[in-house]
Each structure stands twice: as C-alpha cells, then as structure tokens.
Design an enzyme around this catalytic site. Structure first.
Site, PDB file in Angstrom:
ATOM      1  N   LYS A  17       0.835  -1.207   0.000  1.00  0.00           N
ATOM      2  CA  LYS A  17       0.000   0.000   0.000  1.00  0.00           C
ATOM      3  C   LYS A  17       0.865   1.250   0.000  1.00  0.00           C
ATOM      4  CE  LYS A  17       0.789   1.180   4.502  1.00  0.00           C
ATOM      5  NZ  LYS A  17       1.595   2.391   4.871  1.00  0.00           N
ATOM      6  N   PRO A  66       8.901  -4.128  -0.142  1.00  0.00           N
ATOM      7  CA  PRO A  66      10.103  -3.937   0.681  1.00  0.00           C
ATOM      8  C   PRO A  66       9.835  -4.151   2.166  1.00  0.00           C
ATOM      9  CG  PRO A  66       9.251  -1.821  -0.069  1.00  0.00           C
ATOM     10  CD  PRO A  66       8.485  -2.877  -0.807  1.00  0.00           C
ATOM     11  N   ALA A  77      10.213  -3.267   6.051  1.00  0.00           N
ATOM     12  CA  ALA A  77      10.346  -2.023   6.824  1.00  0.00           C
ATOM     13  C   ALA A  77      10.379  -0.818   5.887  1.00  0.00           C
ATOM     14  CB  ALA A  77      11.592  -2.057   7.716  1.00  0.00           C
ATOM     15  N   GLY A  78       9.496  -0.848   4.876  1.00  0.00           N
ATOM     16  CA  GLY A  78       9.508   0.184   3.847  1.00  0.00           C
ATOM     17  C   GLY A  78       8.326   1.122   3.867  1.00  0.00           C
ATOM     18  N   MET A  90       5.230   0.199   3.340  1.00  0.00           N
ATOM     19  CA  MET A  90       4.219  -0.290   2.401  1.00  0.00           C
ATOM     20  C   MET A  90       3.427  -1.465   2.966  1.00  0.00           C
ATOM     21  SD  MET A  90       6.009   0.094  -1.337  1.00  0.00           S
ATOM     22  CE  MET A  90       4.413  -0.181  -2.125  1.00  0.00           C
ATOM     23  N   ALA A  91       3.593  -1.725   4.269  1.00  0.00           N
ATOM     24  CA  ALA A  91       2.811  -2.748   4.982  1.00  0.00           C
ATOM     25  C   ALA A  91       3.025  -4.146   4.422  1.00  0.00           C
ATOM     26  CB  ALA A  91       1.324  -2.390   5.002  1.00  0.00           C
ATOM     27  N   GLY A  92       4.276  -4.472   4.077  1.00  0.00           N
ATOM     28  CA  GLY A  92       4.564  -5.798   3.549  1.00  0.00           C
ATOM     29  C   GLY A  92       4.304  -6.909   4.548  1.00  0.00           C
ATOM     30  N   SER A 105       2.226  -6.818   7.081  1.00  0.00           N
ATOM     31  CA  SER A 105       0.773  -6.892   7.246  1.00  0.00           C
ATOM     32  C   SER A 105       0.129  -7.594   6.058  1.00  0.00           C
ATOM     33  CB  SER A 105       0.194  -5.481   7.393  1.00  0.00           C
ATOM     34  OG  SER A 105       0.680  -4.853   8.563  1.00  0.00           O
ATOM     35  N   ASP A 119      -2.617  -2.321   9.876  1.00  0.00           N
ATOM     36  CA  ASP A 119      -2.598  -2.306   8.410  1.00  0.00           C
ATOM     37  C   ASP A 119      -3.113  -3.605   7.790  1.00  0.00           C
ATOM     38  OD1 ASP A 119      -1.591   0.274   8.247  1.00  0.00           O
ATOM     39  OD2 ASP A 119       0.500  -0.377   8.128  1.00  0.00           O
TER      40      ASP A 119
END
Length: 320
Positions: free
Chosen positions: A26, A111, A113-114, A116-118, A120, A153
């Site tokens: 996101k 990514p 810790a980017g 973009m809620a990877g 989650s 998220d």
C-alpha cells in the site's frame, strides 16, 4: 483421514494440496496523525491505496508450522513467531480450533520495513490462504476481525482498492477511485522502524510545529475524478518530517523524483519508501529510468493502483 481414540474423525480432516494468495503493498496518499493516546497509539486518518507490487504467499498442510521467505529483503525477516505471517497462522488455527500445522512460503516483492505494509500484507494473505486451504468458508467479516487483531494495516491488505482508514487505521470505508494511477516506488537502502518514526514525530511536535494536514475531502474528490494532476498537490503525510529527520537521504530522493518528471513525491507511511505519482505509464517509465541512475535509492519499481486486496490465485482448470 485419521481417527482419534474416541472414533472422532471430523476435527482431523483437512484437504490436501496448497493455496496461493497474491497480496498488494500500500501507499498512503494522505496520512494525518493525532497526538499520542494514553495507550501509546495515535489516532490516524489515512487514505490507503493498494498498488501492484505484490507478495505471493503459498500455504500447504504440514506436520508442523514452518515459514520460509525468499525475495526482496528476505534475509532481514525472522521465520518464527516474531513474523506476523506466523502469528496469523496461529490466530486462524486458534479461531477454528485446530493446530496450526501448515508450511508458509512467502515470495516477497514488497520492501521490508519500507512503509508499504509488507508484513501486514503477508499476514492477511495467510488468513485468506488458510481459509481456502482448509475449506473453512469463513465470511469476510470474520477475516477482518482476525486481521484487526494482528495489526492496524492488516485489514486494508484484505480490503485492497482505495479506502479511508480511521482509528489506528483498521476502520475502513471504501473510497471511489476512478482511473488507474501510475506510480514509481523508490526503495531506500535501509528500513525504518515504524515505532521509531512515531517516537520521532512525537519529539518533533514537542519541540516545534511540523506540518499538519487539512481534512482529506479534496483527496477523495481527486480520486473520484480520476485525475492525477488534481491529486498530486494534495498528497500528504504527517509522518514524512519524522522519516526525513531519521533518514535525511529521503529529501534527496523526493527531490530527484520530481526533477525526473513525477507530478509529486511522498514518503509512504512511516517510510522510507518514496512513492512518485506520474501522469501516464510512459511518464512512469521515464521517471523510473532517471531515478535508477540518480544514486538516491537502492531499487526502483513501477506500479499501478488501485488493485484488489489479498486474493487466492486460481489453480489451472478452476474458475476465477
């Protein structure tokens, strides 16, 4: 099928095979952060936008719970109960009264810790995959309830599309978003811890007055109009000042993206990924090429949005 000593077979029956789910990252098009609450959380008002940078999560029945991660940032992630995907498997199993005996395989593009809620996204994907694999047919409201228990998220990763998030971000209302928006995503060389960014925002607010956003109505209107040029000047993130304070290189990246032709750039969520809105697909290609050569980020990706939330990938021969 196995049989227990009392002759009961039903609770041990699980179908064989696997379930694969694609789940998007996101971008926060708008993120307003309230002051720190007594429980340590902040009230958020945000516009989530799911983009076509996706992780693929495959869950199989197994003798015990296990997790393997490959792809983007895999070496930075735990593969045990510290991983939200593992916690999702345990939560789903507990919800239906079973042991979490599945193997989870995550192929990452979002990514780590980017912003973009990877993590989650992967947790949401595990919920959807186990619901399919175990043929549970849990309604979406049950999945949303479980998702909210895992993190703020996670519900949006189920929801996808574009949505207005309130509370800690977990209370969602669908937002009309006409048109496809074109994005260039610049991955930073290192990640940022979300709690650290919130702490830095609190510190900045204690010593000064970092920018506060107006209400999100104009952002929603621009999305409904489907107009990237109308949306671009309205992109805003109250966490951006804190992210830039912790990683000053982000300022150079944001400037470079706009100089390369993007309509606007924004730090996504708690950062440090920078998202650049472009007029067209062709413009996104140009911006991507220039950013790649500018030396201001580790990796550049092109994406579009909005896209659906976590969905099972149909196996060959099955209807969509």
């Amino acid at each position: 099928m196995s049989r227990t000593s009392d002759g009961n077979t039903a609770e041990l029956w699980v179908p064989t095979g696997s379930a694969t789910v694609r789940v998007p990252g996101k971008v926060n098009l708008y993120l307003a952060v309230g002051d720190r609450r007594d429980d340590g959380y902040h009230e958020l008002t945000t516009v989530f936008h799911a983009v076509s940078l996706v992780d693929e999560v495959t869950v199989r029945n197994a003798d015990l719970l296990s997790l393997e991660v490959v792809g983007e940032g895999a070496d930075k992630l735990p593969t045990d109960k510290r991983n939200l995907a593992w916690q999702a498997a345990e939560l789903m199993a507990e919800h239906v009264g079973r042991a979490p005996d599945v193997s989870i395989f995550i192929d990452k593009s979002i990514p780590v810790a980017g912003g973009m809620a990877g993590g989650s996204a992967d947790a949401a994907a595990v919920l959807v995959a186990m619901n399919s694999l175990w043929e549970l047919n849990l309604p979406r409201r049950d999945l949303r309830m479980l998702a909210a228990q895992l993190g703020s998220d996670v519900p949006f990763a189920l929801h996808g599309g574009t949505a207005l998030g309130t509370g800690r971000g977990e209370e969602l209302a669908t937002v009309l978003s006409r048109n496809t928006f074109h994005w260039v995503l610049a991955f930073a060389r290192s990640g940022l811890s979300t709690p650290a960014v919130f702490t830095e925002l609190d510190r900045l607010r204690d010593v000064g007055s970092p920018p506060r956003l107006a209400e999100p109505g104009p952002v929603l209107a621009a999305l409904a109009a489907g107009d990237p040029e109308q949306l671009a000047p309205l992109l805003g993130n109250e966490m951006q000042a804190a992210a830039v304070s912790l990683d000053p290189a982000l300022r150079r990246a944001l400037r470079a993206g706009v100089e390369a032709g993007a309509l606007a750039g924004i730090v996504s969520g708690s950062g440090p990924t920078c998202a650049f809105l472009c007029r067209t697909a062709e413009s996104a290609l140009d911006v991507s090429a220039q950013l790649s050569g500018a030396g201001v980020c580790r990796t550049v990706r092109i994406a579009t949005g909005p896209v659906p939330g976590a969905r099972v990938v149909p196996t060959p021969g099955t209807p969509e």
